[in-house]
Design a protein around this motif. Sequence first.
Motif, short mmCIF file in Angstrom:
data_model
loop_
_atom_site.label_atom_id
_atom_site.label_comp_id
_atom_site.label_asym_id
_atom_site.label_seq_id
_atom_site.Cartn_x
_atom_site.Cartn_y
_atom_site.Cartn_z
N VAL A 1 0.71 -1.14 -0.04
CA VAL A 1 -0.03 -0.14 0.04
C VAL A 1 0.91 1.27 -0.17
CG1 VAL A 1 -1.78 1.32 1.52
CG2 VAL A 1 -1.89 -1.45 1.07
N LYS A 2 2.04 1.19 0.77
CA LYS A 2 2.87 2.32 0.90
C LYS A 2 3.55 2.64 -0.33
CE LYS A 2 6.78 4.11 3.16
NZ LYS A 2 7.96 4.01 4.47
N LEU A 3 3.85 1.46 -1.13
CA LEU A 3 4.62 1.88 -2.35
C LEU A 3 3.53 2.13 -3.46
CD1 LEU A 3 6.74 -1.43 -2.82
CD2 LEU A 3 7.58 0.98 -2.15
N ARG A 4 2.32 1.72 -3.45
CA ARG A 4 1.53 2.42 -4.49
C ARG A 4 1.02 3.59 -4.29
NH1 ARG A 4 -2.62 -3.30 -4.37
NH2 ARG A 4 -1.52 -4.46 -6.14
N THR A 5 0.95 4.08 -3.01
CA THR A 5 0.54 5.39 -2.75
C THR A 5 1.76 6.31 -3.04
OG1 THR A 5 -0.74 4.81 -0.85
CG2 THR A 5 0.46 7.09 -0.75
N GLU A 6 2.96 5.74 -2.86
CA GLU A 6 4.12 6.50 -3.41
C GLU A 6 4.07 6.65 -4.80
OE1 GLU A 6 8.94 6.83 -2.90
OE2 GLU A 6 7.63 5.15 -1.82
N ARG A 7 3.87 5.82 -5.63
CA ARG A 7 3.84 5.86 -7.06
C ARG A 7 2.64 6.61 -7.40
NH1 ARG A 7 2.09 4.27 -11.85
NH2 ARG A 7 3.40 2.97 -13.07
N ALA A 8 1.46 6.55 -6.89
CA ALA A 8 0.43 7.82 -7.14
C ALA A 8 0.95 8.92 -7.13
CB ALA A 8 -0.88 7.40 -6.26
N LYS A 9 1.74 9.28 -6.28
CA LYS A 9 2.11 10.82 -5.93
C LYS A 9 2.91 10.93 -7.08
CE LYS A 9 4.44 13.59 -2.75
NZ LYS A 9 4.95 13.72 -1.17
N LEU A 10 4.00 10.26 -7.37
CA LEU A 10 4.72 10.45 -8.68
C LEU A 10 4.20 10.59 -9.79
CD1 LEU A 10 7.70 8.00 -7.70
CD2 LEU A 10 8.00 10.62 -7.86
N GLU A 11 3.04 9.76 -10.23
CA GLU A 11 2.38 9.88 -11.13
C GLU A 11 2.00 11.46 -11.74
OE1 GLU A 11 -0.63 7.22 -11.16
OE2 GLU A 11 0.54 5.49 -12.19
N GLY A 12 1.65 12.09 -10.67
CA GLY A 12 1.26 13.68 -10.91
C GLY A 12 2.67 14.53 -11.13
N GLU A 13 3.83 14.11 -11.16
CA GLU A 13 4.97 15.11 -11.41
C GLU A 13 5.16 14.97 -13.09
OE1 GLU A 13 8.38 13.95 -9.03
OE2 GLU A 13 7.21 13.98 -7.18
N PHE A 14 4.26 15.71 -13.60
CA PHE A 14 4.36 15.64 -15.24
C PHE A 14 4.91 17.02 -15.37
CE2 PHE A 14 0.57 12.79 -14.92
CZ PHE A 14 1.27 11.70 -15.62
N GLU A 15 5.53 16.99 -16.80
CA GLU A 15 6.04 18.16 -17.23
C GLU A 15 5.25 18.51 -18.81
OE1 GLU A 15 8.94 21.33 -17.78
OE2 GLU A 15 8.66 20.00 -15.88
N PRO A 16 4.72 19.40 -19.03
CA PRO A 16 4.12 19.37 -20.26
C PRO A 16 5.27 19.56 -21.34
CG PRO A 16 4.12 21.67 -19.17
CD PRO A 16 4.63 20.77 -18.16
#
Length: 804
Positions: free
Chosen positions: A431-446
């Motif tokens: 659960v912790k790893l999936r939460t960390e991944r979900a947070k990283l998924e939002g670090e986008f660059e246009p």
Amino acid sequence: MGADGTRTRGHRAPGGGKLLAISNWAAALAFACCGSAAIAAEAPSYNRDVRPILSDRCFACHGPDSGNRAAELRLDTEEGAHEWAIMAGDAESSEVINRVATDDPDLQMPPLEAKKPRLTEREIDILRRWIDAGAKYEPHWAYVPPVRRELPAVKQADWPRNEIDAFVLARLEAEGIAPSPVADRATLARRVYFDLTGLPPTPAQVDEFVNDALPDAYEQLVDRLLASEAYGERMASWWFDLVRYANTVGYHGDQEHRITPYRDYVIKSFNDNLPFDQFTVEQLAGDLLPNPTMWQQVASGYNRLLQTTHEGGAQDAEYRAKHLADRVRNVSETWLGASVGCAECHDHKFDPYTSEDFYSLGAIFADVDQYGSFEKVSKNTTPTERPPEMLAWTLPTYRKIAELDAKIAELEKGLVGTLNAKWPQQQKRLVKLRTERAKLEGEFEPTMITAATTPREVRILPRGNWMDQSGKVVAPRVPAFMGEIETDRRVSRLDLARWLVSRENPLTARVEINRLWQRLFGVGLSKTVLDLGSQGEWPANQELLDWLAVEFMESGWDVKHMMRLMVTSAAYQQSSLPREELEAIDPENRLLARQSRFRLDAEEIRDNALAVSGLLVMQTGGGVSRPYQPAGYYAPLNFPEREYQPTLDSAQFRRSVYVHWQRQFLHPWLLAFDAPTREECTAQRPISNTPSAALVLLNDPSFVEAARALATRALTSNAASDAGRLEWAWRTAVGRAPHVEELELLQQLLTKHRNHFAANPDEAAALLRVGMTKADPKLAPAELAAWTSVSRALLNLNETISRN
């Protein structure tokens, strides 16, 4: 003495000699004939000896350009020339010979108004002997598919280390020249580190290689460097010059555009050793691939790297024409080594590219843009039209997510039909790893990408005039003389990309190999790396170039394989020391009887200073770095006005491949060391020697700060005396131990500045305030300032900023 150590102002050849003030055809002719009695005695070759003369003096008026052809005479084809101007087997009855040999100004060719020099007696003799031998024409060498020749026999059979050396040595032996000995190990280490990573080795790394007694120690070093992430960063700088990667639009206000993930894609591709054919396809047409990945869509941002404008009053038709021309120029120069752009207004004067070829090639990109400007407001006042963009991960985020995915997959594998005492902890960890991944998924660059639209109509623009729409409508295709792409539908960018890297296209493999060779030997096998057409240079060793081109294709377009092959050759490992007996025979080192010596690129000069100072921050991918630059430098920039803000965290010290590239106002350090603005394709940077380059090394805050950091390292090193610290600093900066005379000069400089700063503490304090890092409070200011002065001199040494 200037920044590259030469005593005369001007340009120097990569091989170390002064550049000759002669044109490409003359250079080719001089090289082809120099030192070889056998070549001089045989009948002249059309491609090697005759075409360069005709192309330079005659083709402008009597060549492929039908719109400007004089006297209805073509000298670029056998049929046209033999019609009446050249009588095969009879030079004295040939009108060409009569016209080039006459002294009558009304009859002589080239005519006075052409402003071209008259043919020399030697050139006229070449034409005479060629005509008397039958005036045999040959297709231009670059337009004939390369074939793999058998390796030539050599006498010194123990010298070659791989196939490259057989071709090099055979040519040397034909000229009666011996190769140079192997470079000493310290020199070789510095050379291969810079060539493969763009960074210097540390003294410890040099010592490790020097003391490695294994027979394959060098090959192991090469493999380590090819596997390092610094390799991809080094190769990316080369590619960015070709595709004109920059952070701003170029025209008008030169505003920033969003393209950073494309930079990371290129670095990742070189490090992953993505095959060059796939690398090509993804950039030209990543959006057209079935179910394209994020990186393939990011790669299609190549089509957005051209110059454009955000000006509200821009004319769409004008900028559509500019974009079409820009794309044709870049794709033809980058992949074909061809000046198709010269056919924008008329048929090419030297090569068989027609004006229709130009617009037909441009029509392949007609699905990229509907608008010309990037700020066009539509008739119904809908929001501003901009290039399509997507949200993408930069390389650091992508790698973090990949690491998390691997950990998540491993945990999930252990959790499936398994119930034990560790299950709750494993579930919590998951659960912790999936939460960390979900947070990283939002670090986008246009980032800008390509999204195909309905292809617009493309017409030939008479004389390139975008307001004249009377020209013929053209269909997308490749240049007619190079064949055609077989398809029952409209030719697409994907078709073009696949054709560029097919065996049917004779140019791409040669072009890219020629440029990789230039990176490692200082000059291409054909010196004209941007243009392999009729105005280009006959290769110094065409058999070798063709062998390498075939090897490149048959290896699966494996770039690392080709780089390894080249740097492990005996030719590459030779000493670069000049040899007096070669000065008259081969002043530009085209026969490769030694290695070449040349100044580092602008980015490498800064990266080297950061590396030896200990300031360099190694982080692959991510944001943009902005080095210090003079206040007010951006004052002329408007729409909008802006003030430059340098990066004030550790990213200030990242490699120069991550530096902000402002096309209209390139950083002064980049300008001083001949970096291109990247408005157009650049295949070879000039190497100049000017006072401003030396002044940059002495006074640019980045280099002053690096000098202070190097001084701090010297003062805190294990050395217990001035001599020991000076020797340590010299080795760190230059890569070898200093000579006694060099140490004496450094000691004199240190003593002079030690006395000066002791008497002028305010000047010492001012010097130590330069940059964002703080001076070590444990060191006496005057002493640190004196050692900073010594380090500034070390960073300005010719040897410090040279590859050998």
